[in-house]
Design a protein around this motif. Structure first.
Motif, PDB file in Angstrom:
ATOM      1  N   ARG A  40       0.802  -1.197   0.000  1.00 24.52           N
ATOM      2  CA  ARG A  40       0.000   0.000   0.000  1.00 24.52           C
ATOM      3  C   ARG A  40       0.843   1.259   0.000  1.00 24.52           C
ATOM      4  O   ARG A  40       0.477   2.282  -0.557  1.00 24.52           O
ATOM      5  CB  ARG A  40      -0.913  -0.017   1.240  1.00 24.52           C
ATOM      6  CG  ARG A  40      -1.730   1.208   1.372  1.00 24.52           C
ATOM      7  CD  ARG A  40      -2.379   1.318   2.718  1.00 24.52           C
ATOM      8  NE  ARG A  40      -2.975   2.630   2.819  1.00 24.52           N
ATOM      9  CZ  ARG A  40      -4.128   2.943   2.229  1.00 24.52           C
ATOM     10  NH1 ARG A  40      -4.786   2.057   1.557  1.00 24.52           N
ATOM     11  NH2 ARG A  40      -4.600   4.161   2.320  1.00 24.52           N
ATOM     12  N   PRO A  87      -7.718   2.301 -10.861  1.00 24.28           N
ATOM     13  CA  PRO A  87      -8.537   3.505 -10.989  1.00 24.28           C
ATOM     14  C   PRO A  87      -8.424   4.378  -9.750  1.00 24.28           C
ATOM     15  O   PRO A  87      -8.252   3.892  -8.642  1.00 24.28           O
ATOM     16  CB  PRO A  87      -9.971   2.954 -11.124  1.00 24.28           C
ATOM     17  CG  PRO A  87      -9.933   1.616 -10.494  1.00 24.28           C
ATOM     18  CD  PRO A  87      -8.537   1.102 -10.622  1.00 24.28           C
ATOM     19  N   THR A  88      -8.502   5.688  -9.957  1.00 19.13           N
ATOM     20  CA  THR A  88      -8.465   6.598  -8.823  1.00 19.13           C
ATOM     21  C   THR A  88      -9.770   6.454  -8.044  1.00 19.13           C
ATOM     22  O   THR A  88      -9.781   5.923  -6.940  1.00 19.13           O
ATOM     23  CB  THR A  88      -8.284   8.053  -9.290  1.00 19.13           C
ATOM     24  OG1 THR A  88      -9.272   8.331 -10.288  1.00 19.13           O
ATOM     25  CG2 THR A  88      -6.900   8.259  -9.881  1.00 19.13           C
ATOM     26  N   TYR A  89     -10.869   6.886  -8.621  1.00 16.45           N
ATOM     27  CA  TYR A  89     -12.176   6.713  -8.025  1.00 16.45           C
ATOM     28  C   TYR A  89     -12.905   5.570  -8.713  1.00 16.45           C
ATOM     29  O   TYR A  89     -12.656   5.284  -9.885  1.00 16.45           O
ATOM     30  CB  TYR A  89     -13.004   7.998  -8.160  1.00 16.45           C
ATOM     31  CG  TYR A  89     -12.763   8.997  -7.063  1.00 16.45           C
ATOM     32  CD1 TYR A  89     -11.541   9.650  -6.960  1.00 16.45           C
ATOM     33  CD2 TYR A  89     -13.750   9.292  -6.124  1.00 16.45           C
ATOM     34  CE1 TYR A  89     -11.314  10.561  -5.953  1.00 16.45           C
ATOM     35  CE2 TYR A  89     -13.530  10.214  -5.116  1.00 16.45           C
ATOM     36  CZ  TYR A  89     -12.314  10.845  -5.020  1.00 16.45           C
ATOM     37  OH  TYR A  89     -12.081  11.749  -4.021  1.00 16.45           O
ATOM     38  N   SER A  90     -13.854   4.941  -8.000  1.00 20.66           N
ATOM     39  CA  SER A  90     -14.663   3.891  -8.600  1.00 20.66           C
ATOM     40  C   SER A  90     -15.415   4.468  -9.792  1.00 20.66           C
ATOM     41  O   SER A  90     -15.980   5.551  -9.702  1.00 20.66           O
ATOM     42  CB  SER A  90     -15.668   3.351  -7.581  1.00 20.66           C
ATOM     43  OG  SER A  90     -14.990   2.775  -6.494  1.00 20.66           O
ATOM     44  N   LEU A 115      -7.771  -3.458  -8.457  1.00 21.50           N
ATOM     45  CA  LEU A 115      -8.520  -2.647  -7.496  1.00 21.50           C
ATOM     46  C   LEU A 115      -7.854  -2.589  -6.126  1.00 21.50           C
ATOM     47  O   LEU A 115      -8.122  -1.690  -5.338  1.00 21.50           O
ATOM     48  CB  LEU A 115      -9.938  -3.208  -7.336  1.00 21.50           C
ATOM     49  CG  LEU A 115     -10.813  -3.173  -8.571  1.00 21.50           C
ATOM     50  CD1 LEU A 115     -12.189  -3.747  -8.248  1.00 21.50           C
ATOM     51  CD2 LEU A 115     -10.959  -1.752  -9.091  1.00 21.50           C
ATOM     52  N   ALA A 116      -7.026  -3.578  -5.837  1.00 29.04           N
ATOM     53  CA  ALA A 116      -6.400  -3.614  -4.513  1.00 29.04           C
ATOM     54  C   ALA A 116      -4.892  -3.594  -4.656  1.00 29.04           C
ATOM     55  O   ALA A 116      -4.364  -4.255  -5.545  1.00 29.04           O
ATOM     56  CB  ALA A 116      -6.851  -4.864  -3.757  1.00 29.04           C
ATOM     57  N   ALA A 131      -6.283  -0.205  -2.604  1.00 26.28           N
ATOM     58  CA  ALA A 131      -7.083   0.905  -3.113  1.00 26.28           C
ATOM     59  C   ALA A 131      -6.215   2.129  -3.345  1.00 26.28           C
ATOM     60  O   ALA A 131      -5.387   2.495  -2.514  1.00 26.28           O
ATOM     61  CB  ALA A 131      -8.201   1.233  -2.117  1.00 26.28           C
ATOM     62  N   TRP A 132      -6.421   2.796  -4.501  1.00 21.24           N
ATOM     63  CA  TRP A 132      -5.669   3.996  -4.817  1.00 21.24           C
ATOM     64  C   TRP A 132      -5.887   5.062  -3.751  1.00 21.24           C
ATOM     65  O   TRP A 132      -6.960   5.187  -3.175  1.00 21.24           O
ATOM     66  CB  TRP A 132      -6.129   4.538  -6.176  1.00 21.24           C
ATOM     67  CG  TRP A 132      -5.364   5.748  -6.615  1.00 21.24           C
ATOM     68  CD1 TRP A 132      -4.146   5.776  -7.220  1.00 21.24           C
ATOM     69  CD2 TRP A 132      -5.763   7.109  -6.459  1.00 21.24           C
ATOM     70  NE1 TRP A 132      -3.755   7.069  -7.452  1.00 21.24           N
ATOM     71  CE2 TRP A 132      -4.724   7.913  -6.995  1.00 21.24           C
ATOM     72  CE3 TRP A 132      -6.883   7.736  -5.925  1.00 21.24           C
ATOM     73  CZ2 TRP A 132      -4.786   9.305  -7.019  1.00 21.24           C
ATOM     74  CZ3 TRP A 132      -6.946   9.123  -5.951  1.00 21.24           C
ATOM     75  CH2 TRP A 132      -5.907   9.889  -6.482  1.00 21.24           C
ATOM     76  N   THR A 133      -4.846   5.807  -3.486  1.00 19.33           N
ATOM     77  CA  THR A 133      -4.928   6.898  -2.526  1.00 19.33           C
ATOM     78  C   THR A 133      -4.136   8.078  -3.067  1.00 19.33           C
ATOM     79  O   THR A 133      -3.151   7.906  -3.782  1.00 19.33           O
ATOM     80  CB  THR A 133      -4.385   6.460  -1.142  1.00 19.33           C
ATOM     81  OG1 THR A 133      -4.142   7.608  -0.350  1.00 19.33           O
ATOM     82  CG2 THR A 133      -3.093   5.673  -1.276  1.00 19.33           C
TER      83      THR A 133
END
Lengths: 137, 174
Positions: free
Chosen positions: B4, B61-64, B94-95, B97-99
């Motif tokens: 992460r 992806p940044t946001y879903s 997807l994992a 999760a982008w931050t």
């Protein structure tokens, strides 16, 4: 996020972060409208009355979701109602609104039981394909 | 599984052949914010050479439901095709999760120069993200206020500067 399905777990890890913004945004709007003018308060009160009949259906369990919950892939929607009531209740209290006392909508769409509205919806959504059969772009 | 906390510089492969693939993919820009590359954003998460002209690229992806992801995937494929890799696969991961913590300092500087206030503070610092002042990208004043939580895109909020009166987008901490 503890789903046994890796894709669902990943989606919910993302969703949890984004939902923070959505919840705050919608709560702000409820407060803004309820505490705004007489007109805005009338409208948000009416909007609550129109949408509240559909709340119960969000928390109904069916055989499919029970199977998913059994395998640990999902949780039962009925188990989420308490959190919903607490969260929405807090916003409504601050907005000085009340949860409407209205009968639940008949529902049953997921069981194939539809109202006459579905016919109109399908006709509207299909009009382009029906007017131009076989079209692609 | 990518750690992460890996910064982008940790993800670029050391191997020269794979590193070349990374460098090409890293030139692809965000279609919405064309001054930022997918490397600046932390959207590019990995590359793998699977054959002499075959590569697999991992992006997140940044946001879903981010609508830019299709364009980014097509652009990555095109850039690698042009560079001679005939078989390109772009995987959406997807994992983890982008931050916004993955956005490079260079990326934040580019955002600011472009007129978008970069995210202030780190998501990893915890859920209390509100309260850090947002600096106006035009005049650098801290005397700014939020107009609306969701601006031109999900990832940005709309602010206005009370000193120079200019509205501007703010890239929210996620």
């Amino acid at each position: 996020m503890s789903s046994t399905d890796a894709t669902l777990a990943a989606i919910s890890a993302k969703a949890v972060k984004e939902v923070d913004y959505h919840r705050d945004h919608s709560a702000q709007w409820i407060l803004r409208l309820a505490g705004g003018t007489e007109e805005s308060r009338r409208r948000i009160t009416r909007a609550l009355e129109l949408t509240w009949p559909y709340v119960g259906e969000l928390f109904e369990d069916d055989d499919d979701v029970r199977a998913l919950a059994g395998s640990g892939a999902a949780v039962l929607p009925s188990s989420l109602r308490g959190n919903f009531d607490a969260g929405i209740g807090a916003v409504l209290r601050e907005a000085e609104l009340e949860a409407p006392q209205v009968p639940a909508a008949p529902g049953g769409g997921r069981r194939g039981q539809h109202s006459e509205h579905l016919g109109y919806l399908l006709a509207e959504m299909q009009v382009l394909a029906r007017e131009h059969p076989g079209a692609s772009w | 599984m990518t750690d992460r906390n890996s910064s982008v510089t940790d993800l670029r492969p050391a191997d020269p052949a794979a590193g070349r693939v990374w460098d090409i993919a890293a030139t692809v820009c965000d279609p919405e914010i064309p001054v930022l590359t997918i490397e600046d954003l932390g959207v590019l998460r990995g590359v793998e050479l699977t054959g002499p002209d075959a590569v697999t690229v991992a992006v997140t992806p940044t946001y879903s439901g981010c609508p830019a992801m299709d364009a980014i995937r097509q652009d990555v494929t095109a850039a690698l095709n042009t560079a001679g890799y005939g078989r390109v696969r772009v995987d959406l991961v997807l994992a983890p999760a982008w931050t916004t913590d993955w956005m490079s300092e260079a990326g934040k500087a580019k955002l600011n120069a472009y007129g978008i206030a970069p995210p202030t503070g780190r998501a990893a610092a915890g859920p209390v993200r509100l309260g850090l002042s947002v600096k106006c990208p035009q005049c650098s004043s801290l005397n700014t206020r939020e107009l609306t939580r969701f601006g031109s895109t999900s990832c940005k909020a709309l602010y206005v500067c009370s000193d120079c009166s200019e509205p501007f987008d703010y890239f929210k901490v996620l």
